[in-house]
Design a protein around this motif. Structure first.
Motif, PDB file in Angstrom:
ATOM      1  N   LEU A 235       6.160   2.953  -7.593  1.00 22.59           N
ATOM      2  CA  LEU A 235       6.046   4.408  -7.529  1.00 22.59           C
ATOM      3  C   LEU A 235       5.707   4.988  -8.900  1.00 22.59           C
ATOM      4  N   ARG A 236       6.336   4.444  -9.923  1.00 22.95           N
ATOM      5  CA  ARG A 236       6.032   4.898 -11.290  1.00 22.95           C
ATOM      6  C   ARG A 236       4.577   4.661 -11.652  1.00 22.95           C
ATOM      7  N   ASP A 237       4.052   3.505 -11.231  1.00 26.10           N
ATOM      8  CA  ASP A 237       2.639   3.200 -11.526  1.00 26.10           C
ATOM      9  C   ASP A 237       1.717   4.175 -10.823  1.00 26.10           C
ATOM     10  N   GLU A 238       2.047   4.534  -9.574  1.00 28.11           N
ATOM     11  CA  GLU A 238       1.222   5.491  -8.827  1.00 28.11           C
ATOM     12  C   GLU A 238       1.266   6.879  -9.486  1.00 28.11           C
ATOM     13  N   ILE A 239       2.457   7.267  -9.962  1.00 28.50           N
ATOM     14  CA  ILE A 239       2.591   8.563 -10.649  1.00 28.50           C
ATOM     15  C   ILE A 239       1.794   8.564 -11.941  1.00 28.50           C
ATOM     16  N   SER A 240       1.833   7.441 -12.676  1.00 27.99           N
ATOM     17  CA  SER A 240       1.105   7.335 -13.934  1.00 27.99           C
ATOM     18  C   SER A 240      -0.407   7.439 -13.702  1.00 27.99           C
ATOM     19  N   LYS A 241      -0.882   6.848 -12.604  1.00 29.57           N
ATOM     20  CA  LYS A 241      -2.318   6.894 -12.306  1.00 29.57           C
ATOM     21  C   LYS A 241      -2.791   8.317 -12.052  1.00 29.57           C
ATOM     22  N   ARG A 242      -1.896   9.134 -11.497  1.00 30.37           N
ATOM     23  CA  ARG A 242      -2.299  10.516 -11.161  1.00 30.37           C
ATOM     24  C   ARG A 242      -2.130  11.482 -12.336  1.00 30.37           C
TER      25      ARG A 242
ATOM     26  N   THR B 258       1.072  -7.401  -1.339  1.00 31.82           N
ATOM     27  CA  THR B 258       1.493  -6.100  -0.826  1.00 31.82           C
ATOM     28  C   THR B 258       0.885  -4.943  -1.600  1.00 31.82           C
ATOM     29  N   ALA B 259       0.093  -5.241  -2.623  1.00 30.31           N
ATOM     30  CA  ALA B 259      -0.431  -4.179  -3.481  1.00 30.31           C
ATOM     31  C   ALA B 259      -1.292  -3.200  -2.710  1.00 30.31           C
ATOM     32  N   THR B 260      -2.199  -3.703  -1.874  1.00 31.47           N
ATOM     33  CA  THR B 260      -3.086  -2.830  -1.118  1.00 31.47           C
ATOM     34  C   THR B 260      -2.305  -1.978  -0.130  1.00 31.47           C
ATOM     35  N   LYS B 261      -1.342  -2.583   0.532  1.00 35.75           N
ATOM     36  CA  LYS B 261      -0.516  -1.853   1.503  1.00 35.75           C
ATOM     37  C   LYS B 261       0.243  -0.722   0.822  1.00 35.75           C
ATOM     38  N   ASP B 262       0.844  -1.013  -0.346  1.00 34.26           N
ATOM     39  CA  ASP B 262       1.586   0.004  -1.077  1.00 34.26           C
ATOM     40  C   ASP B 262       0.676   1.144  -1.508  1.00 34.26           C
ATOM     41  N   GLN B 263      -0.507   0.787  -1.989  1.00 31.57           N
ATOM     42  CA  GLN B 263      -1.437   1.802  -2.464  1.00 31.57           C
ATOM     43  C   GLN B 263      -1.812   2.759  -1.340  1.00 31.57           C
ATOM     44  N   ASN B 264      -2.072   2.217  -0.137  1.00 32.60           N
ATOM     45  CA  ASN B 264      -2.410   3.058   1.002  1.00 32.60           C
ATOM     46  C   ASN B 264      -1.253   3.964   1.385  1.00 32.60           C
ATOM     47  N   THR B 265      -0.032   3.450   1.284  1.00 32.51           N
ATOM     48  CA  THR B 265       1.150   4.242   1.605  1.00 32.51           C
ATOM     49  C   THR B 265       1.330   5.380   0.614  1.00 32.51           C
ATOM     50  N   PHE B 266       1.140   5.087  -0.673  1.00 32.46           N
ATOM     51  CA  PHE B 266       1.384   6.083  -1.713  1.00 32.46           C
ATOM     52  C   PHE B 266       0.328   7.179  -1.755  1.00 32.46           C
ATOM     53  N   THR B 267      -0.903   6.857  -1.384  1.00 32.54           N
ATOM     54  CA  THR B 267      -1.979   7.844  -1.502  1.00 32.54           C
ATOM     55  C   THR B 267      -1.762   9.043  -0.589  1.00 32.54           C
ATOM     56  N   SER B 268      -0.982   8.855   0.487  1.00 32.55           N
ATOM     57  CA  SER B 268      -0.733   9.965   1.408  1.00 32.55           C
ATOM     58  C   SER B 268       0.387  10.881   0.930  1.00 32.55           C
ATOM     59  N   LEU B 269       1.053  10.507  -0.169  1.00 35.76           N
ATOM     60  CA  LEU B 269       2.183  11.290  -0.679  1.00 35.76           C
ATOM     61  C   LEU B 269       1.748  12.234  -1.789  1.00 35.76           C
ATOM     62  N   THR B 270       2.405  13.389  -1.850  1.00 34.22           N
ATOM     63  CA  THR B 270       2.151  14.322  -2.944  1.00 34.22           C
ATOM     64  C   THR B 270       2.888  13.832  -4.182  1.00 34.22           C
ATOM     65  N   LEU B 271       2.565  14.403  -5.331  1.00 32.15           N
ATOM     66  CA  LEU B 271       3.218  14.021  -6.579  1.00 32.15           C
ATOM     67  C   LEU B 271       4.719  14.307  -6.510  1.00 32.15           C
ATOM     68  N   GLU B 272       5.077  15.417  -5.905  1.00 32.85           N
ATOM     69  CA  GLU B 272       6.498  15.765  -5.777  1.00 32.85           C
ATOM     70  C   GLU B 272       7.228  14.757  -4.890  1.00 32.85           C
TER      71      GLU B 272
END
Length: 201
Positions: free
Chosen positions: A193-200, A158-172
């Protein structure tokens, strides 16, 4: 027999047992690892204890144990994985109160979830490492980029699916979803979600 200290190397979704996770323990001064199959609840509990940014709104069972022990001045000195029978690990919690030491039987997953909260060392014996330990290249098992983040409970398919979902979201929006996930006690999503925030950041 001398004790060998172990550290938590990571947690990965089990490819062999549906709904289970593999907790990988590594010897402090060596290349051997000890994989332990644990349930989803225990995996999340261990990951949350290792994570500094995610805190559940209500205490989990292992958090309650920690609060109870602190309130009544009970110290967890160490955890010992002392036996392996038919693929099942047996562990002990070594406790101390008022100078009196007691040893309690515990499931290995619970013992480690408690040890992390008390910052207590985890040990096993040489014969158990010889019997169940494996030489494992963590980079190959978890992926080089995920090696330091294996406690986030990412599921590979599910990693790729999650990544695609998160990229469309703003940091807020990510922060808002992280707060909602913690309130809903969906710690697996919160970790992603925490990992995606950390990457940005």
């Amino acid at each position: 027999m001398s004790l060998i200290q172990l550290t938590i190397k990571g947690i990965s979704y089990s490819q062999t047992q549906s709904g289970a996770y593999a907790l990988v323990l590594s010897e402090m001064n060596g290349a051997r690892t000890l994989p332990v199959i644990i349930g989803a609840f225990e995996a999340q509990s261990i990951a949350i204890a290792l994570e500094t940014e995610i805190r559940p709104p209500r205490p989990l069972t292992h958090d309650l144990f920690k609060t109870f022990s602190d309130r009544f001045s009970i110290k967890i000195k160490e955890v010992i994985i002392h036996k392996l029978v038919d693929g099942v690990f047996f562990s002990s919690l070594v406790c101390e109160k008022d100078g009196i030491e007691e040893t309690l039987d515990a499931r290995t997953s619970d013992a480690i979830a408690i040890a992390v909260r008390f910052q207590a060392p985890i040990y096993t014996y040489e014969n158990i490492l010889e019997k169940a330990g494996v030489f494992l290249k963590i980079e190959e098992e978890f992926g080089e980029e995920e090696a330091s983040e294996t406690d986030s409970l990412d599921i590979e398919d599910t990693a790729t699916k999650d990544q695609n979902t998160f990229t469309s979201l703003t940091l807020e929006e990510l922060h808002n979803q992280l707060d909602d996930a913690v309130v809903d006690e969906n710690y697996e999503l919160a970790a992603k979600l925490r990992d995606e925030i950390s990457k940005r950041s």
